[in-house]
Design a protein around this motif. Structure first.
Motif, short mmCIF file in Angstrom:
data_model
loop_
_atom_site.label_atom_id
_atom_site.label_comp_id
_atom_site.label_asym_id
_atom_site.label_seq_id
_atom_site.Cartn_x
_atom_site.Cartn_y
_atom_site.Cartn_z
N PRO A 119 0.84 -1.20 0.00
CA PRO A 119 0.00 0.00 0.00
C PRO A 119 0.87 1.25 0.00
O PRO A 119 1.96 1.26 0.59
N HIS A 120 0.41 2.28 -0.65
CA HIS A 120 1.14 3.54 -0.69
C HIS A 120 1.17 4.14 0.72
O HIS A 120 0.13 4.30 1.36
N PRO A 121 2.35 4.52 1.23
CA PRO A 121 2.42 5.03 2.61
C PRO A 121 1.94 6.46 2.75
O PRO A 121 1.69 6.92 3.87
N GLY A 122 1.83 7.19 1.64
CA GLY A 122 1.35 8.58 1.71
C GLY A 122 2.29 9.52 2.41
O GLY A 122 1.86 10.53 2.98
N THR A 123 3.59 9.24 2.39
CA THR A 123 4.56 10.08 3.09
C THR A 123 5.53 10.81 2.16
O THR A 123 6.28 11.66 2.62
N ALA A 124 5.53 10.48 0.87
CA ALA A 124 6.53 11.03 -0.04
C ALA A 124 6.12 12.40 -0.57
O ALA A 124 4.92 12.70 -0.69
N PRO A 125 7.09 13.24 -0.92
CA PRO A 125 6.76 14.57 -1.45
C PRO A 125 6.14 14.49 -2.83
O PRO A 125 6.36 13.54 -3.59
N ALA A 126 5.35 15.51 -3.16
CA ALA A 126 4.70 15.55 -4.47
C ALA A 126 5.63 16.03 -5.56
O ALA A 126 5.40 15.76 -6.75
N ARG A 127 6.67 16.74 -5.20
CA ARG A 127 7.62 17.23 -6.20
C ARG A 127 8.96 17.51 -5.54
O ARG A 127 9.08 17.46 -4.32
N PHE A 128 9.95 17.80 -6.36
CA PHE A 128 11.27 18.15 -5.84
C PHE A 128 11.21 19.50 -5.13
O PHE A 128 10.25 20.26 -5.27
N ASN A 129 12.26 19.80 -4.39
CA ASN A 129 12.41 21.13 -3.83
C ASN A 129 12.50 22.16 -4.95
O ASN A 129 12.82 21.83 -6.09
N SER A 130 12.21 23.41 -4.62
CA SER A 130 12.24 24.47 -5.64
C SER A 130 13.61 24.60 -6.29
O SER A 130 13.72 24.96 -7.47
N THR A 131 14.65 24.32 -5.53
CA THR A 131 16.01 24.25 -6.08
C THR A 131 16.48 22.82 -5.89
O THR A 131 17.07 22.47 -4.85
N PRO A 132 16.23 21.96 -6.85
CA PRO A 132 16.53 20.53 -6.66
C PRO A 132 18.01 20.27 -6.42
O PRO A 132 18.87 20.88 -7.04
N ARG A 133 18.26 19.36 -5.53
CA ARG A 133 19.62 18.91 -5.26
C ARG A 133 19.75 17.51 -5.86
O ARG A 133 19.07 16.57 -5.42
N ILE A 134 20.58 17.38 -6.87
CA ILE A 134 20.67 16.14 -7.63
C ILE A 134 22.08 15.58 -7.57
O ILE A 134 23.06 16.28 -7.82
N ALA A 135 22.15 14.30 -7.22
CA ALA A 135 23.43 13.61 -7.13
C ALA A 135 23.86 13.12 -8.51
O ALA A 135 23.04 12.76 -9.34
N VAL A 136 25.18 13.11 -8.72
CA VAL A 136 25.78 12.62 -9.96
C VAL A 136 26.92 11.67 -9.59
O VAL A 136 27.69 11.96 -8.66
N PRO A 137 27.04 10.51 -10.26
CA PRO A 137 28.15 9.62 -9.94
C PRO A 137 29.49 10.34 -10.06
O PRO A 137 29.71 11.12 -11.01
N ASP A 138 30.38 10.09 -9.10
CA ASP A 138 31.67 10.78 -9.12
C ASP A 138 32.58 10.29 -10.23
O ASP A 138 33.52 10.98 -10.63
N SER A 139 32.33 9.09 -10.73
CA SER A 139 33.09 8.59 -11.88
C SER A 139 32.12 7.87 -12.79
O SER A 139 31.27 7.11 -12.32
N LEU A 140 32.24 8.13 -14.08
CA LEU A 140 31.29 7.60 -15.05
C LEU A 140 32.00 6.75 -16.09
O LEU A 140 33.11 7.07 -16.52
N GLU A 141 31.35 5.67 -16.49
CA GLU A 141 31.90 4.77 -17.48
C GLU A 141 31.00 4.76 -18.71
O GLU A 141 29.79 4.54 -18.60
N PHE A 142 31.58 5.05 -19.87
CA PHE A 142 30.82 5.03 -21.12
C PHE A 142 31.36 3.99 -22.11
O PHE A 142 30.92 3.94 -23.25
#
Length: 605
Positions: free
Chosen positions: A247-270
């Protein structure tokens, strides 16, 4: 091989709704075109509904509509064509999992299919896949490889290859896939469409041929984020008949913060793919332009968990799922798929428990790393390969495709694959946003912003992206109007922030309210009351997770409370109201039009 493209005049759900609005009876003519092309060779399809099967669905829908107590509004997907990956049951249509020897004809729809039919959608057929959903390539099927929608010399991605191809070419408005290791994301990235991999357990897997039951998800492919979210919302929900439904817990936010904080992998493999690397760097720049703050994080735990899915005892789950098929003639299965699934027999029960302990440890590390971030962004796939290359290295290149997908379900995360432009060779590139479980709505809200900012053509249809509609409140959130101390920048706003509430917009009430500065309140607060001689009052709308709403209301002191307010557009929302006796010593500040305006002028006086 002939590969038909668009079969319908409408592409998105909004266009379908507009098409039927005046003439619902058009539905029969619409599907005649599809049934007439049912025999056209197309590797994206394993089974296509004939005229009789389509007619049966249409008649059932028309009967329900004609009972008199229901209207088109009760069928949000009325007459919308959709496809189903052929490891998901549709009553009366064969389920093969791309293995003819496994084929059976179910009497009942899978839960997700039944819910979409109940919403008015029409199943037009079953789509091709990597056999037993084992692969990310779209080539491991006796029904033929599904080529890329933009360049037929390249792979489509898998395992949900047919579903992605059918959506990308406008043959259906949306399609169901499954995603255990990335099967609902990789083909989306390769075909310039949206792939929503929901939180495990939100969309029931009852009626789905299992790959790894603990990690399987039903996924949604669509041309737009808005459509993918709508479909998932209609198909999702707790299913008591599915032991892994939640069942959905109903605790998660509806959207990101107004200034989203987004993680990026520190090393990337292509894997040497300079075009994908350049495309991802462009995407990071574009995220910054949308207001996101990007921060590198250590990706070690993610890589270690991704490796567990196929390089450890977790593969034995696929062995269990395949069951008796492994005891039959080896020629009845794709040799690569059989080799992978048979590998599970090498592991013991002790190995399986140790694998679960390792998974839990790595998942906890990942959750800790992502705490405080709105999402993690990764390339949907680090590279893409031609059909010829895939034939030479079927396991190695498949593994490369899963670099940024395999860990997601093991870590109990939600994900959204998004189109992110085209490489200089004309092939699509995609990114994926990954967030904690049940953050699907927040991912979709930001994903819709991303898609609007890029305005790429839809899939391979060449059709433009239409303007996004204003999102309505979602069932697991309460939309609340605040007029005073809870406004942004005001002293009680943290009470909203602590409950994962998210700002929606600024607007006003209908012109039938008066605003008062209350006496002897700390911090200073206004009181809003309905009045026949009122005016519009400025306010903010916030979406609060349903399960956190009670906490918020419990902190509201008398004489204030929560009631129902009418907005300027006529809609009704929950909002702050005031007991009448508190107005005796209050100051009428209605003429200022809002609390912030009064504070600003009051302090400047």
């Amino acid at each position: 091989m002939t590969r038909s493209r668009s079969l319908f005049q409408a592409y998105t759900l909004t266009q379908w709704q507009e098409y039927y609005a005046a003439e619902p009876e058009r539905i029969e003519d619409v599907f005649l075109a599809f049934s007439e092309q049912a025999n056209t060779p197309d590797n994206a399809w394993i089974y296509r509904a004939d005229a009789a099967a389509l007619k049966a669905q249409i008649t059932a829908l028309q009967t329900a509509l004609g009972l008199g107590d229901r209207t088109l509004a009760d069928f949000p997907l009325y007459g919308v064509p959709f496809a189903v990956k052929d490891n998901i049951d549709v009553a009366g249509m064969p389920t093969t999992a791309a293995c003819p020897a496994f084929s059976y004809r179910p009497e009942q729809d899978a839960t997700v299919v039944a819910r979409l039919k109940a919403a008015g959608a029409i199943v037009v057929g079953k789509t091709n896949l990597d056999q037993f959903a084992t692969g990310l390539v779209g080539t491991r099927s006796p029904y033929g490889a599904v080529p890329n929608a933009f360049d037929e010399t390249y792979v489509s991605g898998g395992s949900s290859s047919g579903s992605a191809s059918a959506v990308a070419r406008g043959q259906v408005a949306f399609a169901l896939g499954t995603d255990t290791a990335g099967s609902g994301r990789v083909p989306a990235g390769f075909n310039n469409i949206v792939g929503l991999k929901p939180t495990r357990g939100w969309l029931s897997t009852r009626g789905v041929v299992p790959a790894c039951r603990l990690n399987d998800c039903v996924s949604v492919f669509a041309l737009t984020v808005e459509d993918a979210w709508t479909v998932a919302s209609l198909a999702g929900g707790f299913d008591a008949a599915d032991p892994y439904s939640r069942p959905h817990p109903g605790t998660a936010p509806a959207r990101f913060n107004s200034t989203p904080r987004i993680a990026v992998p520190d090393s990337l493999e292509f894997f040497g793919d300079a075009r994908n690397e350049a495309a991802f760097q462009r995407s990071l720049t574009q995220l910054t332009a949308l207001g996101a703050t990007l921060e590198p994080i250590d990706f070690t735990a993610f890589r270690a968990l991704a490796a567990q899915l196929y390089a450890g005892a977790w593969v034995a789950e696929r062995t269990v799922a395949a069951g008796a098929m492994l005891d039959r003639d080896a020629s009845e299965m794709d040799p690569t798929v059989r080799g992978i699934i048979e590998g599970g027999r090498a592991y013991s029960a002790c190995d399986a428990w140790q694998a679960e302990y390792t998974r839990a440890e790595l998942a906890r590390r990942i959750a800790t790393q992502l705490d405080g971030f709105d999402a993690l962004v990764v390339p949907t796939s680090p590279t893409i390969r031609t059909l010829a290359e895939m034939a030479q290295e079927p396991v190695r290149y498949n593994s490369q495709f899963g670099t940024y997908t395999n860990f997601t379900n093991l870590a109990d995360l939600s994900a959204l694959a998004l189109p992110a432009g085209f490489r200089d060779d004309g092939l699509p590139f995609g990114i994926t946003l990954i967030a904690p479980a049940w953050h699907d709505l927040a991912l979709s809200a930001f994903g819709a912003r991303w898609q609007q900012a890029h305005a790429l053509p839809l899939g391979a249809t060449g059709q433009p992206l239409a303007a996004q509609r204003t999102p309505a409140p979602e069932s697991h959130h309460v939309r609340v109007a605040v007029v005073g101390a809870h406004l942004r920048g005001q002293p009680l706003n943290p009470q909203l922030q602590r409950r994962q509430a998210r700002f929606v917009c600024e607007t006003t009430t209908r012109d039938c309210y008066r605003l008062y500065a209350l006496a002897n309140t700390t911090p200073p607060k206004p009181g809003l009351v309905r009045s026949a001689t009122g005016q519009s009052i400025a306010l903010e709308l916030w979406d609060i997770p349903l399960a956190r709403f009670g906490e918020f209301v419990a902190e509201i002191p008398a004489p204030l409370g929560i009631g129902t307010l009418e907005l300027a557009d006529g809609s009704l929302v929950k909002g702050f109201i005031c007991e009448p006796q508190a107005l005796e010593n209050a100051t009428d500040i209605t003429s200022w039009g809002g609390w912030k305006a009064w504070l600003a002028r009051h302090h400047s006086a």
